[in-house]
Design an enzyme around this catalytic site. Sequence first.
Site, PDB file in Angstrom:
ATOM      1  N   THR A 245       0.842  -1.194   0.000  1.00 25.96           N
ATOM      2  CA  THR A 245       0.000   0.000   0.000  1.00 25.96           C
ATOM      3  C   THR A 245       0.886   1.256   0.000  1.00 25.96           C
ATOM      4  O   THR A 245       1.899   1.318   0.685  1.00 25.96           O
ATOM      5  CB  THR A 245      -0.968   0.005   1.211  1.00 25.96           C
ATOM      6  OG1 THR A 245      -0.255  -0.335   2.390  1.00 25.96           O
ATOM      7  CG2 THR A 245      -2.093  -0.981   1.000  1.00 25.96           C
ATOM      8  N   ASP A 310       9.025  -4.771   7.406  1.00 20.14           N
ATOM      9  CA  ASP A 310       8.267  -3.528   7.345  1.00 20.14           C
ATOM     10  C   ASP A 310       9.102  -2.408   6.730  1.00 20.14           C
ATOM     11  O   ASP A 310       9.033  -1.259   7.138  1.00 20.14           O
ATOM     12  CB  ASP A 310       7.753  -3.136   8.753  1.00 20.14           C
ATOM     13  CG  ASP A 310       6.700  -2.035   8.698  1.00 20.14           C
ATOM     14  OD1 ASP A 310       6.209  -1.742   7.599  1.00 20.14           O
ATOM     15  OD2 ASP A 310       6.396  -1.470   9.762  1.00 20.14           O
ATOM     16  N   LYS A 337      12.868   4.408   5.167  1.00 18.42           N
ATOM     17  CA  LYS A 337      13.017   3.811   6.503  1.00 18.42           C
ATOM     18  C   LYS A 337      14.335   3.069   6.671  1.00 18.42           C
ATOM     19  O   LYS A 337      14.888   3.033   7.760  1.00 18.42           O
ATOM     20  CB  LYS A 337      11.897   2.787   6.705  1.00 18.42           C
ATOM     21  CG  LYS A 337      10.619   3.333   7.273  1.00 18.42           C
ATOM     22  CD  LYS A 337       9.710   2.137   7.550  1.00 18.42           C
ATOM     23  CE  LYS A 337       8.355   2.546   8.062  1.00 18.42           C
ATOM     24  NZ  LYS A 337       7.526   1.345   8.329  1.00 18.42           N
ATOM     25  N   CYS A 608      -6.210  -1.121  21.056  1.00 18.32           N
ATOM     26  CA  CYS A 608      -5.902  -0.052  22.035  1.00 18.32           C
ATOM     27  C   CYS A 608      -4.514   0.563  21.838  1.00 18.32           C
ATOM     28  O   CYS A 608      -4.338   1.778  21.882  1.00 18.32           O
ATOM     29  CB  CYS A 608      -6.003  -0.565  23.463  1.00 18.32           C
ATOM     30  SG  CYS A 608      -7.288  -1.777  23.786  1.00 18.32           S
ATOM     31  N   HIS A 612      -3.439   4.405  22.225  1.00 19.53           N
ATOM     32  CA  HIS A 612      -3.076   4.684  23.625  1.00 19.53           C
ATOM     33  C   HIS A 612      -1.624   4.344  23.941  1.00 19.53           C
ATOM     34  O   HIS A 612      -1.186   4.559  25.073  1.00 19.53           O
ATOM     35  CB  HIS A 612      -4.027   3.960  24.573  1.00 19.53           C
ATOM     36  CG  HIS A 612      -5.430   4.512  24.554  1.00 19.53           C
ATOM     37  ND1 HIS A 612      -5.764   5.718  25.121  1.00 19.53           N
ATOM     38  CD2 HIS A 612      -6.575   4.035  24.000  1.00 19.53           C
ATOM     39  CE1 HIS A 612      -7.065   5.947  24.938  1.00 19.53           C
ATOM     40  NE2 HIS A 612      -7.571   4.946  24.257  1.00 19.53           N
ATOM     41  N   MET A 651     -13.038   7.930  20.144  1.00 18.64           N
ATOM     42  CA  MET A 651     -12.729   6.680  20.827  1.00 18.64           C
ATOM     43  C   MET A 651     -13.657   5.596  20.279  1.00 18.64           C
ATOM     44  O   MET A 651     -14.850   5.578  20.573  1.00 18.64           O
ATOM     45  CB  MET A 651     -12.915   6.868  22.347  1.00 18.64           C
ATOM     46  CG  MET A 651     -13.005   5.592  23.169  1.00 18.64           C
ATOM     47  SD  MET A 651     -11.506   4.578  23.096  1.00 18.64           S
ATOM     48  CE  MET A 651     -12.190   2.987  23.598  1.00 18.64           C
TER      49      MET A 651
HETATM   50  C1  HEC Z   1      -8.571   5.199  17.160  1.00 23.48           C
HETATM   51  C2  HEC Z   1      -7.899   5.534  18.388  1.00 23.48           C
HETATM   52  C3  HEC Z   1      -8.298   4.770  19.646  1.00 23.48           C
HETATM   53  C4  HEC Z   1      -8.323   3.427  19.878  1.00 23.48           C
HETATM   54  C5  HEC Z   1      -7.996   2.333  18.886  1.00 23.48           C
HETATM   55  C6  HEC Z   1      -8.715   3.241  21.249  1.00 23.48           C
HETATM   56  N1  HEC Z   1      -8.929   4.460  21.833  1.00 23.48           N
HETATM   57 FE1  HEC Z   1      -9.529   4.790  23.755  1.00 23.48          FE
HETATM   58  N2  HEC Z   1      -9.652   6.788  23.337  1.00 23.48           N
HETATM   59  C7  HEC Z   1      -9.311   7.398  22.176  1.00 23.48           C
HETATM   60  C8  HEC Z   1      -9.545   8.815  22.281  1.00 23.48           C
HETATM   61  C9  HEC Z   1      -9.288   9.839  21.191  1.00 23.48           C
HETATM   62  C10 HEC Z   1     -10.067   9.048  23.552  1.00 23.48           C
HETATM   63  C11 HEC Z   1     -10.467  10.394  24.153  1.00 23.48           C
HETATM   64  C12 HEC Z   1     -11.875  10.745  23.800  1.00 23.48           C
HETATM   65  C13 HEC Z   1     -12.260  12.056  24.435  1.00 23.48           C
HETATM   66  O1  HEC Z   1     -11.807  13.098  23.976  1.00 23.48           O
HETATM   67  O2  HEC Z   1     -13.010  12.022  25.428  1.00 23.48           O
HETATM   68  C14 HEC Z   1     -10.112   7.753  24.209  1.00 23.48           C
HETATM   69  C15 HEC Z   1     -10.569   7.554  25.508  1.00 23.48           C
HETATM   70  C16 HEC Z   1     -10.523   6.334  26.172  1.00 23.48           C
HETATM   71  C17 HEC Z   1     -10.903   6.159  27.549  1.00 23.48           C
HETATM   72  C18 HEC Z   1     -11.411   7.256  28.478  1.00 23.48           C
HETATM   73  C19 HEC Z   1     -10.246   7.906  29.160  1.00 23.48           C
HETATM   74  C20 HEC Z   1     -10.625   9.114  29.961  1.00 23.48           C
HETATM   75  O3  HEC Z   1     -10.048   9.290  31.058  1.00 23.48           O
HETATM   76  O4  HEC Z   1     -11.453   9.927  29.510  1.00 23.48           O
HETATM   77  C21 HEC Z   1     -10.710   4.834  27.853  1.00 23.48           C
HETATM   78  C22 HEC Z   1     -10.952   4.160  29.179  1.00 23.48           C
HETATM   79  C23 HEC Z   1     -10.217   4.193  26.648  1.00 23.48           C
HETATM   80  N3  HEC Z   1     -10.120   5.133  25.662  1.00 23.48           N
HETATM   81  C24 HEC Z   1      -9.873   2.844  26.549  1.00 23.48           C
HETATM   82  C25 HEC Z   1      -9.524   2.204  25.371  1.00 23.48           C
HETATM   83  C26 HEC Z   1      -9.312   0.782  25.236  1.00 23.48           C
HETATM   84  C27 HEC Z   1      -9.384  -0.210  26.383  1.00 23.48           C
HETATM   85  C28 HEC Z   1      -9.064   0.546  23.915  1.00 23.48           C
HETATM   86  C29 HEC Z   1      -8.839  -0.805  23.222  1.00 23.48           C
HETATM   87  C30 HEC Z   1      -9.925  -1.748  23.359  1.00 23.48           C
HETATM   88  C31 HEC Z   1      -9.075   1.824  23.224  1.00 23.48           C
HETATM   89  N4  HEC Z   1      -9.368   2.804  24.146  1.00 23.48           N
HETATM   90  C32 HEC Z   1      -8.846   2.012  21.864  1.00 23.48           C
HETATM   91  C33 HEC Z   1      -8.805   6.783  21.053  1.00 23.48           C
HETATM   92  C34 HEC Z   1      -8.699   5.419  20.891  1.00 23.48           C
END
Ligand code: HEC
Length: 701
Positions: A245, A310, A337, A608, A612, A651
Amino acid sequence: MQGFRHRGVALALSAAIFCHASSTVAAEPVAADWPNFGRDGSEQHYSPLNEINVSNIGKLGLAWYYDLESGFTVSPPVKGDDKLFTTTGHSHIRAFDAACGKLLWEFDAGVREIAQSPLHMSWGNKGIAWWNGRVFLTTTDGRVIALDDNTGQPVWITRQFELTELRNSNGAPRVFDGKVIVGHGGADISPVRGYVTAYDANTGKQLWRFFTVPGDPSKPAANKAEEVMRPTWKGNWYGKGGGGTAWNAFSYDEELNLIYLGVGNGFPYNQQLRSPGGGDNLFLASIVAVNADTGEYVWHYQVCPAEQWDCTASQDMTIATVEIEGKPRKVLMQAPKNGFFYVLDAASGEFISAEKFARVTWAQGIDAKTGRPIENPGIRYQDKPGLFELWPGPQGAHSWLPQAYSPRTGLVYIPVMDVGALIGSAPPDATGFTAGMGVTLIADADLPGSRRSYLKAWDPSAQQAAWSVELPGDWPGGVLATAGDLVFQGRIDGYLVAYDARTGEEVWSFKTVAPVVAPPISYSVKGKQFVSVLTGNGSQGGGILATGNAAYRTDYALPRRLLTFALDGTATVPEFSLPDLVPPDDPEFNANDDQVTAGAIAFATGACIVCHGTDAIGGGAAPDLRFSPMILNPVLFKSVVVNGSLKLRGMPSTPGMSDEVLEDIRNYLRQRAKQAASETAAPQLRDSLPTHSKKNDASEA
Ligand code: HEC
C-alpha cells in the site's frame, strides 16, 4: 476533556495589523502559495520567499493563532487564493484569511460518525491539497472529496475503497496538473493489494488506477507493470494480498510528465509465507515512476528487495537538479526507513548513489553497479532461533514527516531517527502484535543508543552530512526550508526552532505549549511573508511508539493550535498550566498476574495500543490511560470501550468484547497506573530538563 477550549479566539489582538479587508485579490505569483503537501510536485518543502531571513529572524513573532480540538494535528496547512486551509486527523477542514487568521468556513467530513472500525479512526489525516479554487481531502474511511474554497461546500465526493475494506487513507492527496493522486495504507494489518488512484480534479472521475502488487496469476497480465511484477513472486501470493500500500508519498515532474509513487511493505511481512521460494516481490518497498496521463509503468527502483521487516519506500521523494560528478542532473532523492540516502536519475531511475544516514545493521552498503543492497549475513530471520537487533527498526531511520531541500544550499534537511528493534521468526499462528505476520518484531525495544533523533543536513553530491543537530525525543518534526536560508522544524519538547540553513546554528525559537511535529509551511499575502504550523503530537505509528518521548509532555489534552508567524508579530498564546499527571488512587488493588498478562496481550493485539501507546504510555494520540480515573470504574469503562459512549470524540467502540477481556484490560491498566505512581520522574517540559540540543560536527554526524 477540554478539546474545544478557547475555540473562536482566532484573532489575537495584534493580528489586526495584518488583516486587509480588501476583497480584490491581486494575481500573485505562485511563490506566494503553498498548494500541496510539499508545496509543488518536487516535494522540496521549500519556499522561494526571503522576506524572513537569517539577518532579521530575531524579529519573527506570532502574528495570530487559532485553537483546534484534541486529536491528530500533524499535517501542514495549505495556502491558495489568499486563504489558509487546515485539517485535523479526522478531516475537520477550516479555511482562514491567510493574512489575519479570520475563520471563513468549516467543513467536518464526519469521520467519527461514519467510521466502522478502529482502523478508520487511527492514523489521522496527514494533509490536504488546494488547486484552482478547490480544497481536496481524503478521509480515513476511503472518501475523496473536493470542496469549493469559497464556501466549504462539497463539489464532488467519490470513494477509493468500500467502507468494509480494511484499508485506511491518511496520506495527503496531491494535485498534480489537475489530477488528484490518492493512496492508502492497510498492509500492516490486513491482506490487501495496494493501489494508487488518479482522479480528474474538476469532476472526480477516475482517470487511472495503478496496482502495486500483481493480481490473479491464473488470468493474463493486465498490463506492462504486471508483466514486470509477476516473475518476482513465487507460490500462491494472490489471496494473501501481498501488501504494497502507498500510504504517503507522491511526487511529480512536469517536464518528464512522470508521477512517482512511494510503495510500502508486504503482507505478511515474512516472505516465506508471502512468497515461498523467494523473489524480489515487486513493487514492495519500491519507487515507481508512471506516466502522469495514463498511469502506465515507466521505471522502478526497489530499496528492499524481498522486503520482510516492514521496509517501505513510502517516504517523501524530492526531485531537484543537483551536481553529480561536476554536472547538473535531475535526480530523485529519498531517505527511506531502511537508513540509506538514495540518489536516482529522475528520468530513467538509474541508480546513482546511496549511503547510510543513520545506524544500519541490515545491510553493509548498496552495490554501486547493480544498485542492490549487500545484506549482512543472518539478517533474514527465517529458521533462526531467538531475537536479534535490527537497525533501523520498523519506525524507520526516517518516517513520513518530510525532509526539505534548499536549491540555495544544495542540502537536504532530514528528520532522522536511531530507533532499533528486536526481530526473530514466529509461527504464523502465534499471538503477539505482529506474530500473525510470521515474525516477532519488538518495534520499540529498549536498546543502548536507541530512541534518539537528529536534524541532519545532507549533501546529496558528496553523500555525507554537512551538519547535524541532536534533538529531544525520538519523533523529529517535518521540515521547511526557505530562500531566507532558514530551516524550520518543530520539536517534541514544545519548541518551533529555526536554524541557519548553512551552519545548523539555532537562530530562533518559539515556545508553544504542546509538541510540534507537523511540517511548517511558508507563504505570502500581498508581499508579506508568513510561517505557519500546527501544534500537537499523535502521529508516531498512529500513537503506538510513545516510549522514546515519555520524558516529555505530549498529553492528548494539551492545547492544539494553528500558529502563524510574521516579522514584527507580537501576539502571545494564553498561559496554560500543565495539570499534574497523577495516577488514580487505588489502594485496594492487588494485581492478579495472569489477568494482568492477559490484559497486556489484549491491549496490544486489540486496537488499544495503536492510539493509547506501547505499555499504555500515551503519546498524544489519545489519553494516557495510566492517569485515567475511569480505569477504577467498571461501569464507565465498559460504556466507553464496549458501548462507544465517546465514539464521537474519536474513541472507537468494540461491541464484541467479552466482560472477561474487558476486565483483563482494565486490570492491566490499573497495574500500569500503580507502576506509574512509583516512578519518580514524571514527564516534564523542556524548561525543567537539561537541553538535549547539541550541534555536532559533520564528523560526528
Ligand atoms: C482510534 C484511536 C483509539 C483506539 C484504537 C482506542 N482508543 Fe480509547 N480513546 C481514544 C480517544 C481519542 C479518547 C479520548 C476521547 C475524548 O476526547 O473524550 C479515548 C478515551 C478512552 C478512555 C477514556 C479515558 C478518559 O479518562 O477519559 C478509555 C478508558 C479508553 N479510551 C480505553 C480504550 C481501550 C481499552 C481501547 C482498546 C480496546 C481503546 N481505548 C482504543 C482513542 C482510541
